[in-house]
Design a protein around this motif. Structure first.
Motif, PDB file in Angstrom:
ATOM      1  N   LEU A   1       0.850  -1.184   0.000  1.00  0.00           N
ATOM      2  CA  LEU A   1       0.000   0.000   0.000  1.00  0.00           C
ATOM      3  C   LEU A   1       0.892   1.242   0.000  1.00  0.00           C
ATOM      4  CD1 LEU A   1      -2.590  -1.265   2.622  1.00  0.00           C
ATOM      5  CD2 LEU A   1      -2.988  -0.978   0.178  1.00  0.00           C
ATOM      6  N   ARG A   2       1.196   1.710  -1.190  1.00  0.00           N
ATOM      7  CA  ARG A   2       2.099   2.850  -1.332  1.00  0.00           C
ATOM      8  C   ARG A   2       1.426   4.066  -1.964  1.00  0.00           C
ATOM      9  NH1 ARG A   2       7.623  -0.141  -3.634  1.00  0.00           N
ATOM     10  NH2 ARG A   2       8.097  -1.323  -1.725  1.00  0.00           N
ATOM     11  N   ARG A   3       0.505   3.821  -2.887  1.00  0.00           N
ATOM     12  CA  ARG A   3      -0.098   4.919  -3.647  1.00  0.00           C
ATOM     13  C   ARG A   3      -1.615   4.833  -3.564  1.00  0.00           C
ATOM     14  NH1 ARG A   3       0.379   4.420  -9.038  1.00  0.00           N
ATOM     15  NH2 ARG A   3       0.244   2.156  -8.798  1.00  0.00           N
ATOM     16  N   GLY A   4      -2.265   5.895  -4.006  1.00  0.00           N
ATOM     17  CA  GLY A   4      -3.711   5.892  -4.043  1.00  0.00           C
ATOM     18  C   GLY A   4      -4.275   4.763  -4.897  1.00  0.00           C
ATOM     19  N   GLU A   5      -3.606   4.451  -6.003  1.00  0.00           N
ATOM     20  CA  GLU A   5      -4.071   3.356  -6.852  1.00  0.00           C
ATOM     21  C   GLU A   5      -4.069   2.027  -6.084  1.00  0.00           C
ATOM     22  OE1 GLU A   5      -5.423   3.431  -9.714  1.00  0.00           O
ATOM     23  OE2 GLU A   5      -4.977   5.447 -10.458  1.00  0.00           O
TER      24      GLU A   5
ATOM     25  N   GLY B   1      -4.528   1.802  -2.798  1.00  0.00           N
ATOM     26  CA  GLY B   1      -5.630   1.888  -1.851  1.00  0.00           C
ATOM     27  C   GLY B   1      -6.971   1.594  -2.492  1.00  0.00           C
ATOM     28  N   VAL B   2      -7.202   2.134  -3.682  1.00  0.00           N
ATOM     29  CA  VAL B   2      -8.494   1.911  -4.329  1.00  0.00           C
ATOM     30  C   VAL B   2      -8.631   0.453  -4.766  1.00  0.00           C
ATOM     31  CG1 VAL B   2      -7.956   2.501  -6.741  1.00  0.00           C
ATOM     32  CG2 VAL B   2     -10.192   3.056  -5.801  1.00  0.00           C
ATOM     33  N   ARG B   3      -7.542  -0.180  -5.154  1.00  0.00           N
ATOM     34  CA  ARG B   3      -7.581  -1.616  -5.476  1.00  0.00           C
ATOM     35  C   ARG B   3      -7.880  -2.443  -4.230  1.00  0.00           C
ATOM     36  NH1 ARG B   3      -2.471  -3.180  -6.612  1.00  0.00           N
ATOM     37  NH2 ARG B   3      -3.295  -5.295  -6.902  1.00  0.00           N
ATOM     38  N   PHE B   4      -7.307  -2.069  -3.098  1.00  0.00           N
ATOM     39  CA  PHE B   4      -7.520  -2.782  -1.837  1.00  0.00           C
ATOM     40  C   PHE B   4      -9.013  -2.883  -1.523  1.00  0.00           C
ATOM     41  CE2 PHE B   4      -8.306  -2.702   2.712  1.00  0.00           C
ATOM     42  CZ  PHE B   4      -7.398  -3.595   3.246  1.00  0.00           C
ATOM     43  N   PHE B   5      -9.735  -1.772  -1.668  1.00  0.00           N
ATOM     44  CA  PHE B   5     -11.152  -1.763  -1.315  1.00  0.00           C
ATOM     45  C   PHE B   5     -12.055  -2.259  -2.440  1.00  0.00           C
ATOM     46  CE2 PHE B   5      -9.522   1.642   1.569  1.00  0.00           C
ATOM     47  CZ  PHE B   5      -9.827   1.012   2.768  1.00  0.00           C
ATOM     48  N   THR B   6     -11.620  -2.114  -3.693  1.00  0.00           N
ATOM     49  CA  THR B   6     -12.509  -2.383  -4.819  1.00  0.00           C
ATOM     50  C   THR B   6     -12.434  -3.811  -5.337  1.00  0.00           C
ATOM     51  OG1 THR B   6     -12.351  -0.069  -5.519  1.00  0.00           O
ATOM     52  CG2 THR B   6     -13.105  -1.658  -7.169  1.00  0.00           C
ATOM     53  N   GLU B   7     -11.238  -4.358  -5.493  1.00  0.00           N
ATOM     54  CA  GLU B   7     -11.112  -5.632  -6.192  1.00  0.00           C
ATOM     55  C   GLU B   7     -11.822  -6.790  -5.499  1.00  0.00           C
ATOM     56  OE1 GLU B   7      -7.005  -6.202  -7.199  1.00  0.00           O
ATOM     57  OE2 GLU B   7      -7.121  -4.770  -8.861  1.00  0.00           O
ATOM     58  N   PRO B   8     -11.763  -6.942  -4.152  1.00  0.00           N
ATOM     59  CA  PRO B   8     -12.534  -8.026  -3.535  1.00  0.00           C
ATOM     60  C   PRO B   8     -14.043  -7.869  -3.724  1.00  0.00           C
ATOM     61  CG  PRO B   8     -10.806  -7.269  -2.055  1.00  0.00           C
ATOM     62  CD  PRO B   8     -10.887  -6.278  -3.169  1.00  0.00           C
TER      63      PRO B   8
ATOM     64  N   LEU C   1      -5.265   7.135   0.125  1.00  0.00           N
ATOM     65  CA  LEU C   1      -6.253   7.910  -0.622  1.00  0.00           C
ATOM     66  C   LEU C   1      -6.348   9.349  -0.127  1.00  0.00           C
ATOM     67  CD1 LEU C   1      -9.100   5.226  -0.579  1.00  0.00           C
ATOM     68  CD2 LEU C   1      -7.514   5.679  -2.458  1.00  0.00           C
ATOM     69  N   VAL C   2      -5.970   9.552   1.134  1.00  0.00           N
ATOM     70  CA  VAL C   2      -6.080  10.874   1.767  1.00  0.00           C
ATOM     71  C   VAL C   2      -4.708  11.248   2.317  1.00  0.00           C
ATOM     72  CG1 VAL C   2      -7.294  12.269   3.483  1.00  0.00           C
ATOM     73  CG2 VAL C   2      -8.476  10.373   2.365  1.00  0.00           C
ATOM     74  N   PRO C   3      -3.823  11.783   1.478  1.00  0.00           N
ATOM     75  CA  PRO C   3      -2.485  12.145   1.943  1.00  0.00           C
ATOM     76  C   PRO C   3      -2.538  13.333   2.898  1.00  0.00           C
ATOM     77  CG  PRO C   3      -2.821  12.919  -0.286  1.00  0.00           C
ATOM     78  CD  PRO C   3      -4.019  12.081   0.056  1.00  0.00           C
ATOM     79  N   VAL C   4      -1.455  13.517   3.625  1.00  0.00           N
ATOM     80  CA  VAL C   4      -1.391  14.626   4.581  1.00  0.00           C
ATOM     81  C   VAL C   4      -1.524  15.968   3.861  1.00  0.00           C
ATOM     82  CG1 VAL C   4       0.039  15.779   6.304  1.00  0.00           C
ATOM     83  CG2 VAL C   4       0.015  13.278   6.169  1.00  0.00           C
ATOM     84  N   VAL C   5      -0.866  16.091   2.711  1.00  0.00           N
ATOM     85  CA  VAL C   5      -0.979  17.316   1.912  1.00  0.00           C
ATOM     86  C   VAL C   5      -1.347  16.935   0.486  1.00  0.00           C
ATOM     87  CG1 VAL C   5       0.633  18.652   3.322  1.00  0.00           C
ATOM     88  CG2 VAL C   5       1.504  17.285   1.414  1.00  0.00           C
ATOM     89  N   GLY C   6      -1.926  17.885  -0.229  1.00  0.00           N
ATOM     90  CA  GLY C   6      -2.313  17.645  -1.612  1.00  0.00           C
ATOM     91  C   GLY C   6      -3.738  17.127  -1.713  1.00  0.00           C
ATOM     92  N   GLY C   7      -4.184  16.938  -2.948  1.00  0.00           N
ATOM     93  CA  GLY C   7      -5.547  16.500  -3.179  1.00  0.00           C
ATOM     94  C   GLY C   7      -5.765  15.050  -2.803  1.00  0.00           C
ATOM     95  N   VAL C   8      -6.992  14.733  -2.412  1.00  0.00           N
ATOM     96  CA  VAL C   8      -7.326  13.346  -2.136  1.00  0.00           C
ATOM     97  C   VAL C   8      -7.486  12.608  -3.465  1.00  0.00           C
ATOM     98  CG1 VAL C   8      -8.442  13.964   0.031  1.00  0.00           C
ATOM     99  CG2 VAL C   8      -9.833  13.764  -2.047  1.00  0.00           C
ATOM    100  N   PHE C   9      -7.440  11.287  -3.412  1.00  0.00           N
ATOM    101  CA  PHE C   9      -7.545  10.471  -4.617  1.00  0.00           C
ATOM    102  C   PHE C   9      -8.890  10.715  -5.288  1.00  0.00           C
ATOM    103  CE2 PHE C   9      -8.687   6.712  -6.995  1.00  0.00           C
ATOM    104  CZ  PHE C   9      -7.522   6.364  -7.623  1.00  0.00           C
TER     105      PHE C   9
END
Length: 306
Positions: free
Chosen positions: A88-92, A94-101, A215-223
């Motif tokens: 779990l390194r990037r937003g992509e 994270g979204v795979r973690f929740f979506t693929e199952p 998906l929700v980094p400390v700074v910058g836009g959310v995924f």
């Protein structure tokens, strides 16, 4: 991860039975997903937000199950669902973690056309499923959903970084209720107690938290998938709280400009209008699904729920 529901959840599940039953489904790729299932007919899938689980849809389940097959899913790492092992390194990631199952589950349980309803994190999963196209989504309902744009309020970022599960265990029920007041509805107190019970599990939700934090980094836009919204081919209902303090209503307004077939229902509520104002959201949802007439079936972008 707890293997059995807590006492408040158990009581609510008892009230739903036998019309809606709790079942765990083992996935071909490993792990399991818990689903509350009931009814028959065209399927509608309900996906909860961060820290919640399928029983939070309590007030919707038996109503929708009277004309449809209803499937309320525990997202991976929450409720009684297990979680996939992955980096779990990037937003992509994270979204795979929740979506693929969830995608794997629905290909087995609901291989035909279905409607997807997602709140917050569950909204991002619903959106991702629709964009990926492996599940035949014919209608999409996004309630204060992540994934539509990069905006999130600073106080929400701090809350998520502090960890809702850690805060619940540390503060205890009375103080946590002051931080996150329960919905002011007949069922609101019980749903508030259920929400606290789901968050305050002793083991926490470490892997789901790590996935969410990508998906929700400390700074910058959310995924988000803002640039892909125009490719959605199915009708979309956006439901948003006017008093939203997590994902600004401007995110919904901007998303509505990009989606080809869309209705925007703005409700006098906070981040969870489906829990705070079910008397507004449930009729609008049923009308959008084609189950009953409602004022929501009006202009393409319409106000409502005041």
């Amino acid at each position: 991860m707890p293997l059995t529901p807590g006492p408040i959840e158990s009581h609510l599940l008892g009230q739903l039975a036998p019309m809606v039953e709790s079942r765990s489904h083992w996935l071909p790729g490993g792990g399991s997903i818990r689903v509350l299932e009931g009814g028959s007919g065209p399927p509608v899938v309900l996906l909860h937000g961060r820290g919640h689980a399928s029983p939070m849809w309590f007030s919707y389940l038996t109503v929708l199950a009277r004309g449809r097959k209803v499937l309320a899913v525990d997202l991976p790492g929450f409720g009684l669902s297990s979680f996939p092992e992955m980096r779990l390194r990037r937003g992509e990631d994270g979204v795979r973690f929740f979506t693929e199952p969830v995608e794997e589950l629905l290909q087995v349980l609901a291989p035909g056309p279905l409607a997807l309803v997602g709140h917050s994190l569950g909204g991002l999963v619903a959106l991702e499923l629709a964009l990926r196209g492996k599940v035949p989504v014919e209608r999409l309902v996004l309630i204060d959903a992540m994934g539509l744009g990069p905006g999130m309020t600073p106080q929400a970022r701090l809350f998520f970084r502090a960890g809702p599960e850690r805060l619940a265990r540390t503060l205890g029920a009375p103080l946590f209720e002051r931080l996150i007041p329960p919905p002011e509805t007949p069922l609101g107190r019980r749903l508030g107690m259920l929400g606290y019970e789901l968050l305050a599990v002793p083991e926490g939700r470490a892997q789901a938290t790590r996935a969410f934090n990508t998906l929700v980094p400390v700074v910058g836009g959310v995924f988000h998938r803002r640039e892909q919204l125009a490719s959605l081919s199915q009708p979309v209902l956006l439901v948003w709280g006017e008093r939203e303090e997590t994902l600004p209503v401007s995110e919904a307004v901007e998303a509505a400009k990009r989606i080809r077939e869309v209705r925007l229902l703005r409700v006098m509520a906070g981040h969870s209008p489906h829990l705070e104002r079910p008397e507004v959201v449930l009729p609008a949802l049923k009308a959008f699904l084609g189950d009953a007439p409602s004022a929501a079936a009006g202009p393409a972008i319409a106000p409502g729920g005041a």
